[in-house]
Design a protein around this motif. Structure first.
Motif, PDB file in Angstrom:
ATOM      1  N   ASN A  74      31.481  28.191  47.708  1.00 25.29           N
ATOM      2  CA  ASN A  74      32.368  27.801  46.616  1.00 25.29           C
ATOM      3  C   ASN A  74      33.055  29.049  46.111  1.00 25.29           C
ATOM      4  O   ASN A  74      32.436  30.094  45.956  1.00 25.29           O
ATOM      5  CB  ASN A  74      31.553  27.173  45.472  1.00 25.29           C
ATOM      6  CG  ASN A  74      30.855  25.908  45.906  1.00 25.29           C
ATOM      7  OD1 ASN A  74      31.373  25.174  46.730  1.00 25.29           O
ATOM      8  ND2 ASN A  74      29.684  25.657  45.356  1.00 25.29           N
ATOM      9  N   ARG A  75      34.375  28.925  45.818  1.00 25.48           N
ATOM     10  CA  ARG A  75      35.138  30.065  45.318  1.00 25.48           C
ATOM     11  C   ARG A  75      35.727  29.702  43.967  1.00 25.48           C
ATOM     12  O   ARG A  75      36.225  28.599  43.786  1.00 25.48           O
ATOM     13  CB  ARG A  75      36.260  30.436  46.272  1.00 25.48           C
ATOM     14  CG  ARG A  75      35.764  30.885  47.610  1.00 25.48           C
ATOM     15  CD  ARG A  75      36.897  31.249  48.510  1.00 25.48           C
ATOM     16  NE  ARG A  75      36.372  31.425  49.845  1.00 25.48           N
ATOM     17  CZ  ARG A  75      37.069  31.282  50.945  1.00 25.48           C
ATOM     18  NH1 ARG A  75      38.338  30.982  50.868  1.00 25.48           N
ATOM     19  NH2 ARG A  75      36.509  31.462  52.108  1.00 25.48           N
ATOM     20  N   GLU A  76      35.682  30.662  43.072  1.00 25.44           N
ATOM     21  CA  GLU A  76      36.261  30.474  41.749  1.00 25.44           C
ATOM     22  C   GLU A  76      37.064  31.698  41.385  1.00 25.44           C
ATOM     23  O   GLU A  76      36.586  32.813  41.516  1.00 25.44           O
ATOM     24  CB  GLU A  76      35.139  30.322  40.705  1.00 25.44           C
ATOM     25  CG  GLU A  76      34.910  28.919  40.264  1.00 25.44           C
ATOM     26  CD  GLU A  76      33.791  28.884  39.241  1.00 25.44           C
ATOM     27  OE1 GLU A  76      33.882  29.588  38.213  1.00 25.44           O
ATOM     28  OE2 GLU A  76      32.833  28.163  39.499  1.00 25.44           O
ATOM     29  N   ILE A  77      38.294  31.501  40.942  1.00 25.76           N
ATOM     30  CA  ILE A  77      39.137  32.604  40.482  1.00 25.76           C
ATOM     31  C   ILE A  77      39.245  32.476  38.971  1.00 25.76           C
ATOM     32  O   ILE A  77      39.502  31.382  38.447  1.00 25.76           O
ATOM     33  CB  ILE A  77      40.536  32.565  41.136  1.00 25.76           C
ATOM     34  CG1 ILE A  77      40.391  32.696  42.651  1.00 25.76           C
ATOM     35  CG2 ILE A  77      41.423  33.663  40.571  1.00 25.76           C
ATOM     36  CD1 ILE A  77      41.691  32.622  43.415  1.00 25.76           C
ATOM     37  N   SER A  78      39.056  33.604  38.291  1.00 26.93           N
ATOM     38  CA  SER A  78      39.135  33.581  36.826  1.00 26.93           C
ATOM     39  C   SER A  78      40.555  33.226  36.387  1.00 26.93           C
ATOM     40  O   SER A  78      41.511  33.367  37.151  1.00 26.93           O
ATOM     41  CB  SER A  78      38.703  34.922  36.247  1.00 26.93           C
ATOM     42  OG  SER A  78      39.598  35.934  36.649  1.00 26.93           O
ATOM     43  N   GLY A  79      40.684  32.803  35.138  1.00 30.84           N
ATOM     44  CA  GLY A  79      41.975  32.394  34.591  1.00 30.84           C
ATOM     45  C   GLY A  79      43.043  33.456  34.703  1.00 30.84           C
ATOM     46  O   GLY A  79      44.206  33.160  34.978  1.00 30.84           O
ATOM     47  N   THR A 139      41.791  38.096  37.870  1.00 34.18           N
ATOM     48  CA  THR A 139      41.217  39.411  38.165  1.00 34.18           C
ATOM     49  C   THR A 139      39.813  39.344  38.750  1.00 34.18           C
ATOM     50  O   THR A 139      39.291  40.347  39.222  1.00 34.18           O
ATOM     51  CB  THR A 139      41.162  40.280  36.891  1.00 34.18           C
ATOM     52  OG1 THR A 139      40.359  39.624  35.908  1.00 34.18           O
ATOM     53  CG2 THR A 139      42.560  40.538  36.352  1.00 34.18           C
ATOM     54  N   LEU A 140      39.200  38.178  38.733  1.00 30.74           N
ATOM     55  CA  LEU A 140      37.827  38.079  39.192  1.00 30.74           C
ATOM     56  C   LEU A 140      37.692  36.914  40.160  1.00 30.74           C
ATOM     57  O   LEU A 140      38.153  35.804  39.886  1.00 30.74           O
ATOM     58  CB  LEU A 140      36.892  37.865  37.992  1.00 30.74           C
ATOM     59  CG  LEU A 140      35.419  37.764  38.283  1.00 30.74           C
ATOM     60  CD1 LEU A 140      34.886  39.087  38.839  1.00 30.74           C
ATOM     61  CD2 LEU A 140      34.659  37.394  37.016  1.00 30.74           C
ATOM     62  N   LEU A 141      37.079  37.179  41.288  1.00 30.86           N
ATOM     63  CA  LEU A 141      36.800  36.151  42.284  1.00 30.86           C
ATOM     64  C   LEU A 141      35.292  36.017  42.407  1.00 30.86           C
ATOM     65  O   LEU A 141      34.598  37.002  42.642  1.00 30.86           O
ATOM     66  CB  LEU A 141      37.399  36.527  43.644  1.00 30.86           C
ATOM     67  CG  LEU A 141      37.024  35.631  44.824  1.00 30.86           C
ATOM     68  CD1 LEU A 141      37.596  34.225  44.646  1.00 30.86           C
ATOM     69  CD2 LEU A 141      37.498  36.235  46.122  1.00 30.86           C
ATOM     70  N   THR A 142      34.787  34.831  42.230  1.00 32.45           N
ATOM     71  CA  THR A 142      33.354  34.571  42.371  1.00 32.45           C
ATOM     72  C   THR A 142      33.159  33.696  43.592  1.00 32.45           C
ATOM     73  O   THR A 142      33.788  32.642  43.722  1.00 32.45           O
ATOM     74  CB  THR A 142      32.804  33.847  41.117  1.00 32.45           C
ATOM     75  OG1 THR A 142      33.105  34.631  39.966  1.00 32.45           O
ATOM     76  CG2 THR A 142      31.312  33.633  41.232  1.00 32.45           C
ATOM     77  N   VAL A 143      32.293  34.143  44.486  1.00 36.32           N
ATOM     78  CA  VAL A 143      31.982  33.392  45.691  1.00 36.32           C
ATOM     79  C   VAL A 143      30.504  33.033  45.641  1.00 36.32           C
ATOM     80  O   VAL A 143      29.655  33.914  45.493  1.00 36.32           O
ATOM     81  CB  VAL A 143      32.296  34.196  46.965  1.00 36.32           C
ATOM     82  CG1 VAL A 143      31.918  33.411  48.212  1.00 36.32           C
ATOM     83  CG2 VAL A 143      33.756  34.604  46.998  1.00 36.32           C
ATOM     84  N   SER A 144      30.190  31.764  45.761  1.00 39.29           N
ATOM     85  CA  SER A 144      28.799  31.312  45.783  1.00 39.29           C
ATOM     86  C   SER A 144      28.471  30.800  47.173  1.00 39.29           C
ATOM     87  O   SER A 144      29.174  29.938  47.705  1.00 39.29           O
ATOM     88  CB  SER A 144      28.587  30.185  44.772  1.00 39.29           C
ATOM     89  OG  SER A 144      28.891  30.631  43.481  1.00 39.29           O
ATOM     90  N   ILE A 145      27.424  31.343  47.749  1.00 43.26           N
ATOM     91  CA  ILE A 145      26.985  30.922  49.077  1.00 43.26           C
ATOM     92  C   ILE A 145      25.572  30.383  48.931  1.00 43.26           C
ATOM     93  O   ILE A 145      24.667  31.127  48.542  1.00 43.26           O
ATOM     94  CB  ILE A 145      27.015  32.083  50.079  1.00 43.26           C
ATOM     95  CG1 ILE A 145      28.428  32.648  50.175  1.00 43.26           C
ATOM     96  CG2 ILE A 145      26.495  31.631  51.442  1.00 43.26           C
ATOM     97  CD1 ILE A 145      28.541  33.896  51.015  1.00 43.26           C
TER      98      ILE A 145
END
Length: 135
Positions: free
Chosen positions: A3-8, A11-17
């Protein structure tokens, strides 16, 4: 599947594996998603017999090169060993450097044993790697 999430503000990319860490004996392994095979770092397998023979061969080579012994026959007599045995063992000094390093690190092929290299192998390093002289 990750799952990928980009902050509003972007500037921040969160990847959950999805994964789990399980204990197997005294080691921990990463278990990948959907029950696929766990990934385990291969453990070194030090072959003490092969390692000792390699160290001994290089030690004997040093004795010959430094002039401590003038011939293989003198070396064999000093070590109280058969000359042909010493000759066979000295052949180990002709192994390709990467194969020597693999033996020292315990990364040699699982079926590499002392007997076939002592009996004979190609002196050309490339042929040692590809010829399968003991594999």
């Amino acid at each position: 599947m990750s799952n990928r999430e980009i902050s509003g503000d972007g500037t921040l990319l969160t990847v959950s594996i999805p994964m789990a860490i399980r204990k197997r004996g005294s080691r921990k392994v990463v278990v990948s998603p959907a029950g696929t095979e766990p990934w385990v770092m291969p453990r070194p397998r030090i072959d003490n017999t092969l390692l000792r023979a390699l160290v001994q061969a290089f030690h004997w080579q040093h004795k010959l090169e430094s002039g401590q012994h003038g011939t293989i026959s003198e070396l064999a007599a000093a070590e109280k060993l058969d000359r042909s045995f010493v000759c066979h063992m000295l052949r180990l000094t002709l192994l390709a450097p990467d194969l020597v390093e693999a033996i020292l690190d315990g990364r040699q092929p699982p079926n590499m044993q002392l007997q076939p290299p002592v009996r004979g192998f190609p002196v050309e390093w490339e042929r040692q790697r590809t010829n399968g002289c003991w594999l």
